[in-house]
Structure formats: C-alpha cells, structure tokens
Design an enzyme around this catalytic site. Structure first.
Site, PDB file in Angstrom:
ATOM      1  N   LYS A  71       0.838  -1.211   0.000  1.00 51.25           N
ATOM      2  CA  LYS A  71       0.000   0.000   0.000  1.00 51.25           C
ATOM      3  C   LYS A  71       0.865   1.251   0.000  1.00 51.25           C
ATOM      4  O   LYS A  71       0.653   2.171  -0.791  1.00 51.25           O
ATOM      5  CB  LYS A  71      -0.913   0.005   1.236  1.00 51.25           C
ATOM      6  CG  LYS A  71      -1.604   1.351   1.467  1.00 51.25           C
ATOM      7  CD  LYS A  71      -2.409   1.378   2.739  1.00 51.25           C
ATOM      8  CE  LYS A  71      -1.640   1.675   3.986  1.00 51.25           C
ATOM      9  NZ  LYS A  71      -1.329   3.093   4.243  1.00 51.25           N
ATOM     10  N   ASN A  72       1.839   1.294   0.888  1.00 48.94           N
ATOM     11  CA  ASN A  72       2.617   2.533   1.022  1.00 48.94           C
ATOM     12  C   ASN A  72       3.481   2.808  -0.205  1.00 48.94           C
ATOM     13  O   ASN A  72       3.642   3.952  -0.611  1.00 48.94           O
ATOM     14  CB  ASN A  72       3.467   2.492   2.297  1.00 48.94           C
ATOM     15  CG  ASN A  72       2.610   2.651   3.544  1.00 48.94           C
ATOM     16  OD1 ASN A  72       1.439   3.026   3.453  1.00 48.94           O
ATOM     17  ND2 ASN A  72       3.166   2.367   4.703  1.00 48.94           N
ATOM     18  N   CYS A 165      -3.904   7.748   9.589  1.00 46.52           N
ATOM     19  CA  CYS A 165      -4.325   7.211  10.890  1.00 46.52           C
ATOM     20  C   CYS A 165      -4.142   8.236  12.000  1.00 46.52           C
ATOM     21  O   CYS A 165      -3.214   9.037  11.961  1.00 46.52           O
ATOM     22  CB  CYS A 165      -3.505   5.975  11.216  1.00 46.52           C
ATOM     23  SG  CYS A 165      -4.074   4.524  10.328  1.00 46.52           S
ATOM     24  N   ARG A 170       1.018  14.633  13.265  1.00 48.52           N
ATOM     25  CA  ARG A 170       1.860  14.224  12.136  1.00 48.52           C
ATOM     26  C   ARG A 170       2.199  15.461  11.324  1.00 48.52           C
ATOM     27  O   ARG A 170       1.597  15.747  10.290  1.00 48.52           O
ATOM     28  CB  ARG A 170       1.150  13.151  11.302  1.00 48.52           C
ATOM     29  CG  ARG A 170       0.956  11.867  12.102  1.00 48.52           C
ATOM     30  CD  ARG A 170       0.193  10.816  11.353  1.00 48.52           C
ATOM     31  NE  ARG A 170       0.997  10.096  10.382  1.00 48.52           N
ATOM     32  CZ  ARG A 170       0.539   9.061   9.669  1.00 48.52           C
ATOM     33  NH1 ARG A 170      -0.691   8.645   9.847  1.00 48.52           N
ATOM     34  NH2 ARG A 170       1.319   8.457   8.801  1.00 48.52           N
ATOM     35  N   ASP A 362       4.402  -0.114  12.086  1.00 48.01           N
ATOM     36  CA  ASP A 362       3.139  -0.596  11.517  1.00 48.01           C
ATOM     37  C   ASP A 362       2.832  -2.043  11.898  1.00 48.01           C
ATOM     38  O   ASP A 362       1.770  -2.563  11.547  1.00 48.01           O
ATOM     39  CB  ASP A 362       3.152  -0.450   9.983  1.00 48.01           C
ATOM     40  CG  ASP A 362       2.918   0.999   9.556  1.00 48.01           C
ATOM     41  OD1 ASP A 362       2.646   1.852  10.420  1.00 48.01           O
ATOM     42  OD2 ASP A 362       3.013   1.277   8.341  1.00 48.01           O
ATOM     43  N   ARG A 459      -8.597   0.033   4.629  1.00 55.02           N
ATOM     44  CA  ARG A 459      -7.641   0.962   4.015  1.00 55.02           C
ATOM     45  C   ARG A 459      -6.339   0.244   3.645  1.00 55.02           C
ATOM     46  O   ARG A 459      -5.631   0.694   2.752  1.00 55.02           O
ATOM     47  CB  ARG A 459      -7.312   2.106   4.980  1.00 55.02           C
ATOM     48  CG  ARG A 459      -8.466   3.085   5.188  1.00 55.02           C
ATOM     49  CD  ARG A 459      -8.018   4.240   6.051  1.00 55.02           C
ATOM     50  NE  ARG A 459      -6.688   4.627   5.650  1.00 55.02           N
ATOM     51  CZ  ARG A 459      -5.759   5.121   6.459  1.00 55.02           C
ATOM     52  NH1 ARG A 459      -6.024   5.297   7.730  1.00 55.02           N
ATOM     53  NH2 ARG A 459      -4.568   5.458   6.019  1.00 55.02           N
TER      54      ARG A 459
HETATM   55  C1  UD1 Z   1       4.830   6.349   6.559  1.00 53.22           C
HETATM   56  C2  UD1 Z   1       3.813   5.275   6.309  1.00 53.22           C
HETATM   57  C3  UD1 Z   1       3.246   4.769   7.625  1.00 53.22           C
HETATM   58  C4  UD1 Z   1       4.356   4.350   8.569  1.00 53.22           C
HETATM   59  C5  UD1 Z   1       5.394   5.450   8.720  1.00 53.22           C
HETATM   60  C6  UD1 Z   1       6.614   5.032   9.527  1.00 53.22           C
HETATM   61  C7  UD1 Z   1       2.905   5.975   4.170  1.00 53.22           C
HETATM   62  C8  UD1 Z   1       1.730   6.462   3.411  1.00 53.22           C
HETATM   63  N1  UD1 Z   1       2.750   5.827   5.488  1.00 53.22           N
HETATM   64  O1  UD1 Z   1       4.119   7.420   7.161  1.00 53.22           O
HETATM   65  O2  UD1 Z   1       2.421   3.640   7.341  1.00 53.22           O
HETATM   66  O3  UD1 Z   1       3.807   4.098   9.841  1.00 53.22           O
HETATM   67  O4  UD1 Z   1       5.863   5.860   7.413  1.00 53.22           O
HETATM   68  O5  UD1 Z   1       7.175   3.895   9.007  1.00 53.22           O
HETATM   69  O6  UD1 Z   1       3.930   5.674   3.595  1.00 53.22           O
HETATM   70  N2  UD1 Z   1       7.539  13.743  11.282  1.00 53.22           N
HETATM   71  C9  UD1 Z   1       7.772  15.057  11.651  1.00 53.22           C
HETATM   72  N3  UD1 Z   1       7.778  16.015  10.677  1.00 53.22           N
HETATM   73  C10 UD1 Z   1       7.581  15.724   9.360  1.00 53.22           C
HETATM   74  C11 UD1 Z   1       7.365  14.377   8.991  1.00 53.22           C
HETATM   75  C12 UD1 Z   1       7.345  13.400   9.981  1.00 53.22           C
HETATM   76  O7  UD1 Z   1       7.943  15.353  12.822  1.00 53.22           O
HETATM   77  O8  UD1 Z   1       7.603  16.646   8.519  1.00 53.22           O
HETATM   78  C13 UD1 Z   1       7.500  12.706  12.329  1.00 53.22           C
HETATM   79  C14 UD1 Z   1       6.098  12.086  12.482  1.00 53.22           C
HETATM   80  O9  UD1 Z   1       5.284  12.888  13.289  1.00 53.22           O
HETATM   81  C15 UD1 Z   1       6.410  10.749  13.096  1.00 53.22           C
HETATM   82  C16 UD1 Z   1       7.746  10.402  12.481  1.00 53.22           C
HETATM   83  O10 UD1 Z   1       8.288  11.603  11.939  1.00 53.22           O
HETATM   84  O11 UD1 Z   1       6.529  10.874  14.475  1.00 53.22           O
HETATM   85  C17 UD1 Z   1       7.673   9.349  11.405  1.00 53.22           C
HETATM   86  O12 UD1 Z   1       6.794   9.767  10.398  1.00 53.22           O
HETATM   87  P1  UD1 Z   1       7.034   9.446   8.880  1.00 53.22           P
HETATM   88  O13 UD1 Z   1       8.205   8.537   8.690  1.00 53.22           O
HETATM   89  O14 UD1 Z   1       7.010  10.725   8.136  1.00 53.22           O
HETATM   90  O15 UD1 Z   1       5.727   8.638   8.529  1.00 53.22           O
HETATM   91  P2  UD1 Z   1       4.797   8.864   7.281  1.00 53.22           P
HETATM   92  O16 UD1 Z   1       5.607   9.098   6.066  1.00 53.22           O
HETATM   93  O17 UD1 Z   1       3.722   9.804   7.629  1.00 53.22           O
END
Ligand code: UD1
Length: 486
Positions: A71-72, A165, A170, A362, A459
């Site tokens: 999915k991701n 989620c 985030r 995850d 989802r």
């Molecule tokens: C992606 C995955 C999700 C998975 C996560 C971590 C998708 C669509 N989703 O989510 O399933 O759980 O990776 O493996 O690919 N953060 C910040 N600032 C930012 C961006 C992130 O502080 O600008 C923080 C987030 O709040 C979180 C951490 O970084 O605490 C990890 O988030 P991130 O790796 O960005 O996850 P996603 O890309 O949202």
C-alpha cells in the site's frame, strides 16, 4: 543504480530482485474495452457504518496466502507518476480504499486514472491544476506527497494538510524545510501549504539533512529533486523498502538516483521524466500481519510473494519466541508456530519500534496482540509515533492484560499451562493497524469477536476476510458493501 539492502547473515534472508528497466510506453489495457475497467469513483457508495467483521475464534490456520502489493509503495509511486510526462502503468497495486483515494487526488489535478483489478494506468498529460481536492488529500497521509512532484514539474503546488491514521500529531515541517532547501518558497495559508519555485521556473538542487528519517518527507523530496536543476544530496533519509521501490520507479522513468536504501541519497535532476511500466513490491506489513496471525493461532502457513529480508526484525523475534521457519526461498516463506514442533509454548519478547531496518511501527499493535498469548511479560515501546497506543483500550476488552505508561506498554502473557487468555467481545477499530490487532486477537479468542469500524482496516488489507477464510479462519463480514473487485 540504487544500492540493495544488505541481507542479514542467515540463509533465510533474501533480497528482492531489481526490476528490469523498461522504457516501453504502456498501453491503456489494450485487451479490455473501457467499459470493463472497474469504476473507482466508488466514494459514492455509502461507507457502510454498520459493517462488521465477525470472528469465531479458535480455528487453526493452514495453507497458503497470497500477499498483495505494498500500500505505502503504491501511494508514493502513484504520486510520482505526476513527475512523468505521458502514461505510467503500475501493476500489483493493492485495490484498497487508500489507493482509490490516491487515484481521486490525481484525477482532481486533471490526470486520467484507469484501473482494472491490480493494474493502474495513469496519464498525466492532461494535468490542469496544481491544487488537489482537499477532501481526498485529507483522508490519507500519502495525498500530501504530491506537493513534491507538482512544485518540481509545474513550479507551483497548493496542497491541503494530509490525513491518515490518528496516531499522534503528524507534522509536515520536514517536507517544508526540504522543499525550501531546493529553492521553493513555502507558506502555510488558509490551512493549505503553498509552494512556489522561487525563480518562477523550477527547483534547484541543494543539500538537506532531515532531522528524522521521515518516510514521507524522504519520498516527497526524492521526487522533487528528480526534476530539480543540478545535484541534490539528502542525508539522514528513510531507508524503508518503500523508499527503494519509489527510487526504482523513478529510475525506470529516467531519474538519476544513487543511494536508495542507505542513509544518503544523491540525485541528479533531469529536465523531464517519462512514464513507464512498473510492478509494486509485496506488502511487508500485510505479510508480517499474516505471520503474526499464524503465530497467535499456533498454526503453520506459507506466504508469497514476500521478501524475507524486509521482515528480518519480525522473523528474528518470532524465531526467538520459538516459531520455526519450515521453508524459505527467495520470495516464499513457511512459518510454523505449532507447539508440537518446538515442545513448550512460545515465549514473549520485548520490542522497540524504530525506522527501518528497526522493528516496524506498523506491526506494533499486531505484535502486542500476539505477545499477550505468549509466556511471561513483554515490553513494547513505540518510538516513531507519539500516540500509537489507542488500540490497547479495545484489546483490553478482549481480555488482554496490557498496561500503558506514555509510549510504553507492559504486556502480561498467559500463565503457564493455561489456555488462551483472550475471549470474544464487541470492539471497534479506530485505525488501520490497531484494527488488525483486533482481528488477530479475535482469531485467538475463545468465542465470538465482533469488530466495527472496519473501514479503517479496509484501508490497508486487500480481501482480508477472504484470505483468512482460505486459511481456515471462521470470519465473515456483516452487511458487506458491493464487491468492486472482480
Ligand atoms: C509512513 C507510512 C506509515 C508508517 C510510517 C513510519 C505511508 C503512506 N505511510 O508514514 O504507514 O507508519 O511511514 O514507518 O507511507 N515527522 C515530523 N515532521 C515531518 C514528517 C514526519 O515530525 O515533517 C514525524 C512524524 O510525526 C512521526 C515520524 O516523523 O513521528 C515518522 O513519520 P514518517 O516517517 O514521516 O511517517 P509517514 O511518512 O507519515
């Protein structure tokens, strides 16, 4: 060429093969009349608030499960089609509400998206807007990723804040700082992030170090840098397999990227990228969830296609608990948790979630459900998201003994010699992976578990109850929606 993940020193771990690049332009399902393509504007179908999964627990699982595409990966690669002129044909795309939402995001920009089962064909020649539909973007985290391709290719993007989620705040600050490092002016206005190429033309390569290896920010910046002028170096990037998959897709489309899978990416921007045909990697989180389904029911199942090296953390923990790998080939794995094979019952273990190659966040809720059926006490620490313990309240309704303090949970397993400590009850899924932890607990419970809120689970898990039924689980969906998959 992007670097490959280094397999751990076990014969059980294999890395996935690189796909052969192809420059052939894909055809829009030449074998199918257009009317046979599956409609994807099914957001008109009522969400089915009364839909439930009913699980009569206690059945052993056996047999084989086919793992769907990631999915991701699919979400980021669908966003990346916006970098490419012409048409891209993606295969092995999981047919899920999230991938359909992503299709709506692309369509709201003027892209043409057709899909037939697990093939999605995206043509971006008709892009007429740089502002995707905010409702669609607000449903999934991946919707925000389009900001990178849009500002890089069209010089401008106006994107609403993303959804996904409910697992803590985030933010998108890393995305914003990264785009600024590539020469974009980025502002938050009217609840939307507006990005412009500062010189009125396009982005320019630069150096940027991420504060945290965010998956989404790495992917968004990699897409943007692929079309920026000159060289970009991104450091402290995410090393997740989905990042590598995206890099392979972009390289198929003509991008120049080195270092995918390592902590530093070197990207030489190109003036344009072209569409290509690409097959999405298998979903390691779905595969891990099914491995945990076998473990929690003390069963033996085989899974394919999977790349075991992408799940080495979970596999090592399950082996330590007493599970056995009966067979493992390049893309197939057979896992047994049948007590007869290893004598005593399974032993609990501790985990701390971390970015890849650490234990995947995850799989944290599903692992927690499994640990409740093992001997001894286990500690689960969540270090990636600030609030990913919402599922505990519901798991407790099924008898699981879990205490939470901040981002740490103490799980009391079953007492020696006793049967499953889990019993059926009515519970509600409030997010995707937490919802799956309820399904796993329901499979191991005594009696009937009724799970509402299953749109969250839909989802991320394609044909979940069908796959479980094939394995012998007693699962059914109450008030099913019309089935849109052929
Ligand atoms: C992606 C995955 C999700 C998975 C996560 C971590 C998708 C669509 N989703 O989510 O399933 O759980 O990776 O493996 O690919 N953060 C910040 N600032 C930012 C961006 C992130 O502080 O600008 C923080 C987030 O709040 C979180 C951490 O970084 O605490 C990890 O988030 P991130 O790796 O960005 O996850 P996603 O890309 O949202």
């Amino acid at each position: 060429m992007a670097s490959r993940l280094k397999p751990p020193n076990s014969r059980y771990f294999f890395s996935p093969p690189l796909q052969k690049p192809t420059n052939k332009p894909p055809h829009l399902f030449p074998h199918l009349p257009k009317s046979l393509s599956i409609p994807h504007n099914d957001t008109k179908i009522p969400p089915g608030p009364t839909e439930k999964l009913i699980i009569n627990g206690g059945s052993k699982l056996s047999g084989h499960v086919n793992i769907s595409g990631s999915k991701n990966s699919a979400l980021s690669i669908l966003a990346a089609t916006l970098c490419c002129s012409g048409t891209s044909k993606l295969t092995n795309v999981p047919y899920l509400s999230d991938t359909r939402t992503m299709a709506s995001v692309l369509e709201s920009l003027g892209a043409e998206v057709e899909f037939c089962g697990n093939e999605f064909v995206v043509s971006t020649d008709g892009i007429s807007s740089v502002e995707p539909d905010s409702d669609s973007v607000g449903k999934i985290r991946g919707g925000f990723f389009v900001i990178g391709p849009l500002v890089a290719r069209f010089g401008e993007a106006i994107v609403g804040l993303p959804g996904g989620c409910d697992i803590g705040s985030r933010p998108v600050d890393i995305y914003i700082r990264g785009l600024r490092a590539l020469g974009a002016i980025v502002e938050l206005r009217d609840g939307k992030v507006q990005a412009y190429a500062a010189n009125g033309k396009g982005l320019v390569g630069g150096r940027f170090q991420l504060d945290f290896p965010s998956v989404g920010a790495t992917e968004t910046l990699m897409m943007a840098a692929s079309l920026a002028k000159g060289q970009t170096v991104l450091s402290n990037v995410a090393q997740e397999p989905e990042v590598i998959d995206l890099a392979h897709f972009l390289m198929n489309c003509g991008a120049s990227i080195r270092g995918a899978g390592s902590k530093e990416l070197h990207i030489n921007g190109k003036d344009r990228l072209h569409g290509s045909c690409y097959s999405i990697i298998p979903d390691r989180i779905e595969a891990g969830s099914f491995m945990l389904a076998a473990a929690i029911t003390r069963s033996c199942i085989s899974l394919s296609p999977i790349f075991p090296s992408y799940l080495s953390c979970l596999i090592e923990k399950l082996l330590g608990a007493g599970c056995k790998i009966v067979q493992c080939t390049r893309d197939n794995l057979e896992l047994s948790a049948i007590p007869g094979i290893f004598g005593d019952d399974l032993q609990g273990f501790d985990i701390k979630t971390r970015p890849f190659p650490g234990f995947p966040t995850d799989l944290q809720p599903q692992t927690m459900a499994f640990l409740s059926t093992c001997n001894g006490k286990s500690i689960v620490e969540e270090s990636v998201f600030e609030n990913r313990m919402n599922h505990v309240k519901e798991l407790r309704k099924l008898g699981l003994r879990i205490q939470v303090c901040g981002s740490t949970a103490l799980i009391s397993g079953k007492e020696r010699g006793r049967g499953s400590p889990i019993y059926g009850s009515r519970v509600a899924a409030t997010n995707l992976r937490g919802g799956m932890s309820l399904v796993l607990a329901g499979l191991a419970a005594e009696g009937i578990t009724e799970i509402s809120g299953i749109s969250h689970i839909d989802r991320g898990y394609e044909n979940l109850e069908k796959k479980l039924q094939i394995l012998g689980a007693n699962v059914k969906r109450l008030n099913p929606r019309p089935n849109l998959v052929q």
